[in-house]
Design a protein around this motif. Structure first.
Motif, PDB file in Angstrom:
ATOM      1  N   ALA A  53      14.546  41.250 -19.128  1.00  0.00           N
ATOM      2  CA  ALA A  53      14.763  42.699 -19.216  1.00  0.00           C
ATOM      3  C   ALA A  53      15.076  43.326 -17.867  1.00  0.00           C
ATOM      4  O   ALA A  53      15.406  44.513 -17.796  1.00  0.00           O
ATOM      5  CB  ALA A  53      13.530  43.371 -19.825  1.00  0.00           C
ATOM      6  N   LEU A  54      14.973  42.550 -16.773  1.00  0.00           N
ATOM      7  CA  LEU A  54      15.207  43.111 -15.436  1.00  0.00           C
ATOM      8  C   LEU A  54      16.685  43.100 -15.077  1.00  0.00           C
ATOM      9  O   LEU A  54      17.437  42.195 -15.452  1.00  0.00           O
ATOM     10  CB  LEU A  54      14.451  42.298 -14.384  1.00  0.00           C
ATOM     11  CG  LEU A  54      12.923  42.326 -14.391  1.00  0.00           C
ATOM     12  CD1 LEU A  54      12.394  41.508 -13.223  1.00  0.00           C
ATOM     13  CD2 LEU A  54      12.390  43.750 -14.332  1.00  0.00           C
ATOM     14  N   SER A  55      17.099  44.080 -14.329  1.00  0.00           N
ATOM     15  CA  SER A  55      18.408  44.068 -13.682  1.00  0.00           C
ATOM     16  C   SER A  55      18.241  43.489 -12.283  1.00  0.00           C
ATOM     17  O   SER A  55      17.136  43.506 -11.716  1.00  0.00           O
ATOM     18  CB  SER A  55      18.978  45.479 -13.594  1.00  0.00           C
ATOM     19  OG  SER A  55      19.153  46.027 -14.895  1.00  0.00           O
ATOM     20  N   VAL A  56      19.327  42.970 -11.725  1.00  0.00           N
ATOM     21  CA  VAL A  56      19.262  42.402 -10.380  1.00  0.00           C
ATOM     22  C   VAL A  56      18.746  43.464  -9.406  1.00  0.00           C
ATOM     23  O   VAL A  56      19.222  44.594  -9.386  1.00  0.00           O
ATOM     24  CB  VAL A  56      20.637  41.888  -9.944  1.00  0.00           C
ATOM     25  CG1 VAL A  56      20.614  41.457  -8.476  1.00  0.00           C
ATOM     26  CG2 VAL A  56      21.074  40.723 -10.824  1.00  0.00           C
ATOM     27  N   GLY A  57      17.752  43.079  -8.606  1.00  0.00           N
ATOM     28  CA  GLY A  57      17.154  43.988  -7.642  1.00  0.00           C
ATOM     29  C   GLY A  57      15.874  44.628  -8.105  1.00  0.00           C
ATOM     30  O   GLY A  57      15.139  45.204  -7.297  1.00  0.00           O
ATOM     31  N   GLU A  58      15.571  44.534  -9.406  1.00  0.00           N
ATOM     32  CA  GLU A  58      14.359  45.140  -9.932  1.00  0.00           C
ATOM     33  C   GLU A  58      13.166  44.194  -9.806  1.00  0.00           C
ATOM     34  O   GLU A  58      13.327  42.981  -9.641  1.00  0.00           O
ATOM     35  CB  GLU A  58      14.549  45.536 -11.402  1.00  0.00           C
ATOM     36  CG  GLU A  58      15.512  46.688 -11.598  1.00  0.00           C
ATOM     37  CD  GLU A  58      15.606  47.122 -13.055  1.00  0.00           C
ATOM     38  OE1 GLU A  58      15.980  48.282 -13.279  1.00  0.00           O
ATOM     39  OE2 GLU A  58      15.298  46.301 -13.952  1.00  0.00           O
ATOM     40  N   VAL A  59      11.961  44.768  -9.903  1.00  0.00           N
ATOM     41  CA  VAL A  59      10.735  43.985  -9.809  1.00  0.00           C
ATOM     42  C   VAL A  59       9.900  44.206 -11.071  1.00  0.00           C
ATOM     43  O   VAL A  59      10.018  45.237 -11.740  1.00  0.00           O
ATOM     44  CB  VAL A  59       9.893  44.358  -8.568  1.00  0.00           C
ATOM     45  CG1 VAL A  59      10.670  44.104  -7.297  1.00  0.00           C
ATOM     46  CG2 VAL A  59       9.419  45.813  -8.641  1.00  0.00           C
ATOM     47  N   THR A  60       9.065  43.214 -11.387  1.00  0.00           N
ATOM     48  CA  THR A  60       8.130  43.364 -12.495  1.00  0.00           C
ATOM     49  C   THR A  60       6.919  44.172 -12.043  1.00  0.00           C
ATOM     50  O   THR A  60       6.643  44.280 -10.838  1.00  0.00           O
ATOM     51  CB  THR A  60       7.637  42.003 -12.996  1.00  0.00           C
ATOM     52  OG1 THR A  60       6.853  41.379 -11.956  1.00  0.00           O
ATOM     53  CG2 THR A  60       8.787  41.101 -13.372  1.00  0.00           C
ATOM     54  N   GLU A  61       6.204  44.711 -13.000  1.00  0.00           N
ATOM     55  CA  GLU A  61       4.900  45.284 -12.693  1.00  0.00           C
ATOM     56  C   GLU A  61       3.947  44.146 -12.320  1.00  0.00           C
ATOM     57  O   GLU A  61       4.157  42.996 -12.704  1.00  0.00           O
ATOM     58  CB  GLU A  61       4.364  46.058 -13.890  1.00  0.00           C
ATOM     59  CG  GLU A  61       5.169  47.292 -14.238  1.00  0.00           C
ATOM     60  CD  GLU A  61       4.549  48.062 -15.393  1.00  0.00           C
ATOM     61  OE1 GLU A  61       3.522  47.590 -15.939  1.00  0.00           O
ATOM     62  OE2 GLU A  61       5.081  49.118 -15.748  1.00  0.00           O
ATOM     63  N   PRO A  62       2.880  44.418 -11.565  1.00  0.00           N
ATOM     64  CA  PRO A  62       1.920  43.357 -11.223  1.00  0.00           C
ATOM     65  C   PRO A  62       1.298  42.778 -12.497  1.00  0.00           C
ATOM     66  O   PRO A  62       0.971  43.497 -13.439  1.00  0.00           O
ATOM     67  CB  PRO A  62       0.869  44.088 -10.380  1.00  0.00           C
ATOM     68  CG  PRO A  62       1.565  45.304  -9.861  1.00  0.00           C
ATOM     69  CD  PRO A  62       2.537  45.704 -10.927  1.00  0.00           C
ATOM     70  N   VAL A  63       1.156  41.451 -12.511  1.00  0.00           N
ATOM     71  CA  VAL A  63       0.571  40.748 -13.649  1.00  0.00           C
ATOM     72  C   VAL A  63      -0.601  39.908 -13.160  1.00  0.00           C
ATOM     73  O   VAL A  63      -0.488  39.193 -12.160  1.00  0.00           O
ATOM     74  CB  VAL A  63       1.615  39.850 -14.345  1.00  0.00           C
ATOM     75  CG1 VAL A  63       0.954  38.993 -15.426  1.00  0.00           C
ATOM     76  CG2 VAL A  63       2.728  40.696 -14.952  1.00  0.00           C
ATOM     77  N   ARG A  64      -1.716  39.987 -13.866  1.00  0.00           N
ATOM     78  CA  ARG A  64      -2.905  39.183 -13.535  1.00  0.00           C
ATOM     79  C   ARG A  64      -2.699  37.763 -14.036  1.00  0.00           C
ATOM     80  O   ARG A  64      -2.394  37.547 -15.200  1.00  0.00           O
ATOM     81  CB  ARG A  64      -4.141  39.799 -14.188  1.00  0.00           C
ATOM     82  CG  ARG A  64      -5.431  38.999 -13.963  1.00  0.00           C
ATOM     83  CD  ARG A  64      -5.943  39.200 -12.548  1.00  0.00           C
ATOM     84  NE  ARG A  64      -7.336  38.824 -12.435  1.00  0.00           N
ATOM     85  CZ  ARG A  64      -7.767  37.596 -12.107  1.00  0.00           C
ATOM     86  NH1 ARG A  64      -6.900  36.634 -11.861  1.00  0.00           N
ATOM     87  NH2 ARG A  64      -9.058  37.352 -12.014  1.00  0.00           N
ATOM     88  N   THR A  65      -2.845  36.779 -13.174  1.00  0.00           N
ATOM     89  CA  THR A  65      -2.744  35.363 -13.513  1.00  0.00           C
ATOM     90  C   THR A  65      -4.020  34.670 -13.035  1.00  0.00           C
ATOM     91  O   THR A  65      -4.832  35.277 -12.322  1.00  0.00           O
ATOM     92  CB  THR A  65      -1.519  34.718 -12.832  1.00  0.00           C
ATOM     93  OG1 THR A  65      -1.777  34.608 -11.412  1.00  0.00           O
ATOM     94  CG2 THR A  65      -0.255  35.537 -13.058  1.00  0.00           C
ATOM     95  N   PRO A  66      -4.230  33.381 -13.399  1.00  0.00           N
ATOM     96  CA  PRO A  66      -5.440  32.690 -12.927  1.00  0.00           C
ATOM     97  C   PRO A  66      -5.587  32.677 -11.413  1.00  0.00           C
ATOM     98  O   PRO A  66      -6.706  32.683 -10.889  1.00  0.00           O
ATOM     99  CB  PRO A  66      -5.260  31.276 -13.486  1.00  0.00           C
ATOM    100  CG  PRO A  66      -4.440  31.457 -14.707  1.00  0.00           C
ATOM    101  CD  PRO A  66      -3.491  32.564 -14.384  1.00  0.00           C
ATOM    102  N   GLY A  67      -4.463  32.682 -10.689  1.00  0.00           N
ATOM    103  CA  GLY A  67      -4.544  32.620  -9.235  1.00  0.00           C
ATOM    104  C   GLY A  67      -4.585  33.966  -8.542  1.00  0.00           C
ATOM    105  O   GLY A  67      -4.806  34.035  -7.329  1.00  0.00           O
TER     106      GLY A  67
END
Length: 430
Positions: free
Chosen positions: A254-268
Motif C-alpha cells: 500500500a506504500l508509495s515510493v518514499g513513504e514509511v510504515t507506522e511503527p510496528v511492535r515485533t519480538p525484537g
C-alpha cells in the motif's frame, strides 16, 4: 569508474563497511583497548578508522552525521558483533585459503572490468591498500560461513508450508513486485518491563513524527536504529512482501515510493520501514538446470585438507566408472539430496550460492565438474540438463521455498546475533 572501489566491494559479501586492520599507517602512536570482547579486544585505532569510513559513507549520501558520541556507540556495537562472529569462526576451524581469497579478489576485479593491476591502482586511489582489502574480504567470508553454519543450515521449510504459501493470496502476488527497503529498529529486550516497553514506544513515536515532518530517514537510522544495517542508513536491500514478517507483508504493497510504515511492535522491538524503490511485475523466461552433487563437509574430526582429499577420491571413482548416485547415497552430507542420489532436480541457478552457481555455469551438460569448495563444504557436481522455463510449477515452488527460507533466515539471523551478543562477556572501556 564513477564509483569508488570501496563502494563496489561492499555489497559483494555481507554489505558491511570496511573493517580496519590494527596496523594502519595513520594509527596514532598512543593506542588503547576500547572494548574487551570474550577472548579478544577492540582497539581505539580500529574504532577510529571505522568511524572515519562511516563518516565518509554518510557524507557521500549527502546526509548529516549524528553527534560523535552517538556514532561512536553505533560503530563500536557493530565491531563487537563482528568480532564475536570472527571468534566463532576461529573456534569452529573456519579458514579461508589463499586460493579462495585470490579467486574472490579476481572476481571483484572482473566485475569492475579491471585487471588485478588496475584493481590495485584503483584501490590505492581510494586510499585502500590491496592487503587491507584482502584482509577485509577474508573476514567477510569467515562471517558468511559462520552464519551459514549457525543460522542457514538449521532453517527448514516444509512442503506443506510451500503449498500453503502458493495457495494464499499473498503467494500469488509474489511473482510480481519487489521492494527496496530501509528500516529503523528501536529494540526492546526480551522480558522487558512495561516501563521499558513504554519508553521504547515513546522513542519510536518521536522518530516517526520526525519522519512525517520531513527528517532524513538514513540519518535517523544511523542515530537511533539498533538494526544491523543502521550504519548504512538502515537499507536492507530488495525484498518480496513474503520475505517480511507480518504485518509488513501486507502493509508494504500500500506504500508509495518514499513513504514509511507506522511503527510496528515485533519480538525484537519497534520497526519502521521505508519504501525506497519498486521493480518487477513482468514474468521472464529463466534458465533452469538439472544438476546433482555430492557434498562433503569439514568437521571437528575431519580437517579441511582431509575433506578435500575425500572429494577428490570420489571424483576419481566417478570418472573411473562408478555410479554417481550410489556414491552420493553413501557419502554425500547434503540431507536434502543424498537419498535421491544427490539429485537437486530442476533448479533456478539464482537459488544457489555463487560458488556452486559459477561452477555449474561452466560445466557442460552431461559433464562432471572437478572438486570445488563453497560456503557449505566441498562438492563435485554433474549437469544433467538445461532448459528455459516461464514460471513452471516447479519454478514457482522453488521461488516459494526461497522466499520462505529468506524470511525465516532474516528473523533467525537477528535473533542469533542478539543471542551471541547477550551471552558474550563485553567490557566497554571508553
Amino acid at each position: 569508474m564513477k564509483n569508488k572501489l570501496s563502494d563496489c566491494l561492499r555489497p559483494l559479501l555481507l554489505g558491511a563497511v570496511f573493517l580496519s586492520s590494527v596496523a594502519q599507517a595513520d594509527v596514532q602512536s598512543l593506542n588503547r583497548v576500547v572494548a574487551i570482547v570474550d577472548n579478544d579486544v577492540i582497539m581505539q585505532s580500529q574504532l577510529d578508522q571505522r568511524i572515519r569510513e562511516v563518516e565518509q559513507t554518510i557524507a557521500k549520501r549527502g546526509a548529516e552525521a549524528p553527534p560523535r558520541d552517538v556514532l561512536q556507540q553505533q560503530v563500536l556495537e557493530r565491531l563487537i558483533v563482528e568480532n564475536l562472529q570472527l571468534q566463532i569462526g576461529d573456534r569452529s576451524g573456519i579458514r579461508i585459503t589463499d586460493e579462495e581469497l585470490n579467486q574472490a579478489m579476481g572476481t571483484i576485479a572482473q566485475r569492475n572490468n579491471l585487471s588485478l593491476d588496475q584493481f590495485r591502482a584503483a584501490l590505492a586511489r581510494d586510499g585502500l591498500s590491496y592487503d587491507d582489502a584482502r584482509n577485509q574480504i577474508r573476514r567477510e567470508m569467515v562471517i558468511s560461513r559462520v552464519r551459514q553454519r549457525r543460522v542457514a543450515e538449521r532453517i527448514q521449510v516444509t512442503e506443506q508450508e510451500v503449498q500453503n504459501f502458493l495457495a494464499s493470496d499473498l503467494g500469488k502476488l509474489q511473482l510480481s513486485e519487489e521492494y527496496r527497503l530501509a528500516n529503523i529498529l528501536i529494540p526492546v529486550p526480551e522480558g522487558a518491563s512495561p516501563e521499558v516497553i513504554q519508553a521504547a514506544g515513546k522513542r519510536v513515536g518521536e522518530v516517526y513524527n520526525q519522519l512525517r515532518s520531513g527528517a532524513d530517514f538514513a540519518q535517523l537510522a544511523i542515530s537511533n536504529s539498533a538494526s544491523e544495517t543502521a550504519l548504512e542508513g538502515g537499507e536492507i536491500g530488495w525484498r518480496k512482501a513474503a520475505q517480511l514478517p507480518p504485518p509488513f507483508d501486507s502493509m508494504i504493497g500500500a506504500l508509495s515510493v518514499g513513504e514509511v510504515t507506522e511503527p510496528v511492535r515485533t519480538p525484537g522491538g519497534f520497526i519502521i520501514l521505508k519504501l525506497l524503490e519498486k521493480r518487477g511485475g513482468s514474468t521472464a523466461v529463466r534458465e533452469e538446470v538439472h544438476v546433482r552433487h555430492i557434498l562433503i563437509k569439514p568437521s571437528e574430526i575431519r580437517s579441511e585438507e582431509e575433506t578435500r582429499r575425500l572429494v577428490e577420491r570420489l571424483y576419481e571413482r566417478i570418472t573411473s566408472g562408478e555410479d554417481f548416485a550410489e556414491l552420493a547415497k553413501n557419502f554425500s552430507e547434503d540431507p536434502g539430496s543424498a537419498l535421491n542420489g544427490g539429485d537437486l532436480n530442476w533448479i533456478d541457478p539464482q537459488a544457489l550460492v555463487p560458488e556452486f552457481r559459477d561452477v555449474m555455469a561452466n560445466t557442460a551438460t552431461g559433464q562432471l565438474s572437478k572438486p570445488f569448495k563453497s560456503t557449505y563444504g566441498w562438492h563435485v557436481l554433474e549437469v544433467l540438463g538445461r532448459r528455459a522455463t516461464d514460471s513452471s510449477e516447479q519454478m514457482r515452488e522453488q521461488q516459494a521455498m526461497n522466499l520462505l527460507r529468506n524470511r525465516k533466515y532474516d528473523e533467525e539471523l537477528q535473533s542469533w546475533l542478539r543471542q551471541i551478543r547477550d551471552e558474550a562477556y563485553v567490557e566497554i572501556k571508553l
